[in-house]
Scaffold this motif. Structure first.
Motif, short mmCIF file in Angstrom:
data_model
loop_
_atom_site.label_atom_id
_atom_site.label_comp_id
_atom_site.label_asym_id
_atom_site.label_seq_id
_atom_site.Cartn_x
_atom_site.Cartn_y
_atom_site.Cartn_z
N THR A 30 37.20 37.34 39.07
CA THR A 30 38.63 37.54 38.84
C THR A 30 39.38 37.68 40.15
O THR A 30 40.45 37.10 40.33
CB THR A 30 38.85 38.79 37.97
OG1 THR A 30 38.08 38.68 36.79
CG2 THR A 30 40.32 38.94 37.61
N ARG A 31 38.83 38.43 41.08
CA ARG A 31 39.48 38.58 42.39
C ARG A 31 39.64 37.23 43.07
O ARG A 31 40.65 36.95 43.70
CB ARG A 31 38.69 39.53 43.28
CG ARG A 31 38.80 40.98 42.86
CD ARG A 31 37.95 41.88 43.76
NE ARG A 31 37.88 43.23 43.27
CZ ARG A 31 38.80 44.16 43.51
NH1 ARG A 31 39.85 43.86 44.24
NH2 ARG A 31 38.65 45.37 43.03
N ASN A 32 38.63 36.37 42.94
CA ASN A 32 38.71 35.04 43.53
C ASN A 32 39.81 34.22 42.86
O ASN A 32 40.57 33.52 43.53
CB ASN A 32 37.36 34.33 43.45
CG ASN A 32 37.36 33.04 44.23
OD1 ASN A 32 37.77 33.00 45.39
ND2 ASN A 32 36.91 31.97 43.60
N GLN A 33 39.92 34.31 41.54
CA GLN A 33 40.98 33.60 40.82
C GLN A 33 42.36 34.08 41.25
O GLN A 33 43.29 33.29 41.36
CB GLN A 33 40.84 33.79 39.31
CG GLN A 33 39.71 33.04 38.70
CD GLN A 33 39.64 33.30 37.20
OE1 GLN A 33 39.99 34.38 36.73
NE2 GLN A 33 39.19 32.31 36.46
N PHE A 34 42.49 35.38 41.48
CA PHE A 34 43.76 35.96 41.84
C PHE A 34 44.20 35.64 43.26
O PHE A 34 45.26 36.06 43.69
CB PHE A 34 43.76 37.48 41.62
CG PHE A 34 43.88 37.89 40.17
CD1 PHE A 34 44.32 37.02 39.20
CD2 PHE A 34 43.55 39.17 39.80
CE1 PHE A 34 44.43 37.40 37.88
CE2 PHE A 34 43.67 39.57 38.47
CZ PHE A 34 44.11 38.68 37.51
N ARG A 35 43.40 34.88 44.01
CA ARG A 35 43.85 34.39 45.31
C ARG A 35 45.01 33.42 45.11
O ARG A 35 45.82 33.24 46.01
CB ARG A 35 42.70 33.67 46.03
CG ARG A 35 41.62 34.61 46.50
CD ARG A 35 40.46 33.88 47.16
NE ARG A 35 40.93 33.00 48.20
CZ ARG A 35 40.50 31.75 48.38
NH1 ARG A 35 39.57 31.24 47.58
NH2 ARG A 35 40.96 31.02 49.36
N ASP A 36 45.07 32.80 43.94
CA ASP A 36 46.15 31.86 43.61
C ASP A 36 47.21 32.59 42.79
O ASP A 36 46.89 33.24 41.79
CB ASP A 36 45.59 30.69 42.82
CG ASP A 36 46.58 29.55 42.63
OD1 ASP A 36 47.78 29.72 42.97
OD2 ASP A 36 46.17 28.49 42.13
N ALA A 37 48.45 32.48 43.21
CA ALA A 37 49.55 33.13 42.49
C ALA A 37 49.66 32.65 41.06
O ALA A 37 50.17 33.36 40.20
CB ALA A 37 50.87 32.90 43.24
N LEU A 38 49.16 31.45 40.77
CA LEU A 38 49.20 30.94 39.40
C LEU A 38 48.48 31.89 38.45
O LEU A 38 48.96 32.15 37.34
CB LEU A 38 48.59 29.54 39.33
CG LEU A 38 48.43 28.94 37.94
CD1 LEU A 38 49.77 28.84 37.22
CD2 LEU A 38 47.74 27.58 38.02
N ALA A 39 47.34 32.43 38.85
CA ALA A 39 46.60 33.36 38.00
C ALA A 39 47.40 34.63 37.74
O ALA A 39 47.43 35.14 36.61
CB ALA A 39 45.25 33.69 38.63
N ILE A 40 48.06 35.14 38.76
CA ILE A 40 48.91 36.33 38.60
C ILE A 40 50.10 35.99 37.72
O ILE A 40 50.49 36.77 36.85
CB ILE A 40 49.38 36.86 39.97
CG1 ILE A 40 48.18 37.25 40.84
CG2 ILE A 40 50.35 38.01 39.80
CD1 ILE A 40 47.45 38.50 40.42
N ALA A 41 50.68 34.81 37.91
CA ALA A 41 51.81 34.38 37.09
C ALA A 41 51.42 34.31 35.62
O ALA A 41 52.21 34.69 34.74
CB ALA A 41 52.33 33.03 37.58
N ARG A 42 50.20 33.85 35.34
CA ARG A 42 49.73 33.80 33.95
C ARG A 42 49.63 35.19 33.33
O ARG A 42 49.95 35.38 32.16
CB ARG A 42 48.38 33.10 33.88
CG ARG A 42 48.47 31.61 34.07
CD ARG A 42 47.11 30.95 33.96
NE ARG A 42 47.24 29.51 34.08
CZ ARG A 42 46.38 28.76 34.75
NH1 ARG A 42 45.34 29.29 35.35
NH2 ARG A 42 46.56 27.46 34.81
#
Length: 118
Positions: A30-42
Motif C-alpha cells: 500500500t505504501r508503494n501504491q501511495f507513491r502515486d497521487a492517483l492512489a490517494i485521489a482514489r
C-alpha cells in the motif's frame, strides 16, 4: 521547508484508527501504491466524490511522472483543503518517504472530519 513532518505517537494512533475505518492497511504494498497521487485521489474520491476528478490523473511510474500527479493533486485538492505541499514534499511522497505519507494522510484525515461536520 517541508510541511509534512513526522507524526507524534498519538497522531499516528489516530491515523491508524481512521485508516482502519476506511479499510486501508499501511503495509509495504500500500505504501508503494501511495507513491502515486492517483492512489490517494482514489481514497479521497471514495469518501468525498465531489472533491476529486479522477480523470485528471494517469497511473505513473518513475519519480518525475509521479511528481506530475502530485502537482495536479496539490493544485486541485490539497490547496482547496488549505494543505498545499511543497515541491520537496512531492518528491518525498513520490520516493516513498514514510513520514511524508503518514503526515499527508493525517492531514487528509483532519480534513475529512472537517468536511463531515459541514
Amino acid at each position: 521547508m517541508s510541511r509534512l513532518v513526522k507524526l507524534t505517537d498519538s497522531q499516528y494512533e489516530m491515523l491508524c484508527d481512521w485508516l482502519e475505518t476506511h479499510d486501508i492497511h499501511l503495509d509495504r504494498h500500500t505504501r508503494n501504491q501511495f507513491r502515486d497521487a492517483l492512489a490517494i485521489a482514489r481514497v479521497i474520491e471514495r469518501m468525498h466524490p465531489e472533491a476529486v476528478a479522477l480523470h485528471s490523473y494517469r497511473p505513473r511510474t518513475g519519480v518525475a511522472r509521479l511528481i506530475d500527479n502530485w502537482q495536479i493533486f496539490n493544485a486541485r485538492v490539497l490547496t482547496k483543503l488549505n494543505m498545499g505541499i511543497t515541491r520537496l514534499d512531492m518528491q518525498r511522497l513520490a520516493t516513498g518517504n514514510e513520514d511524508a505519507l503518514e503526515s499527508l494522510l493525517y492531514g487528509l484525515m483532519v480534513a475529512d472530519y472537517s468536511l463531515l461536520k459541514r
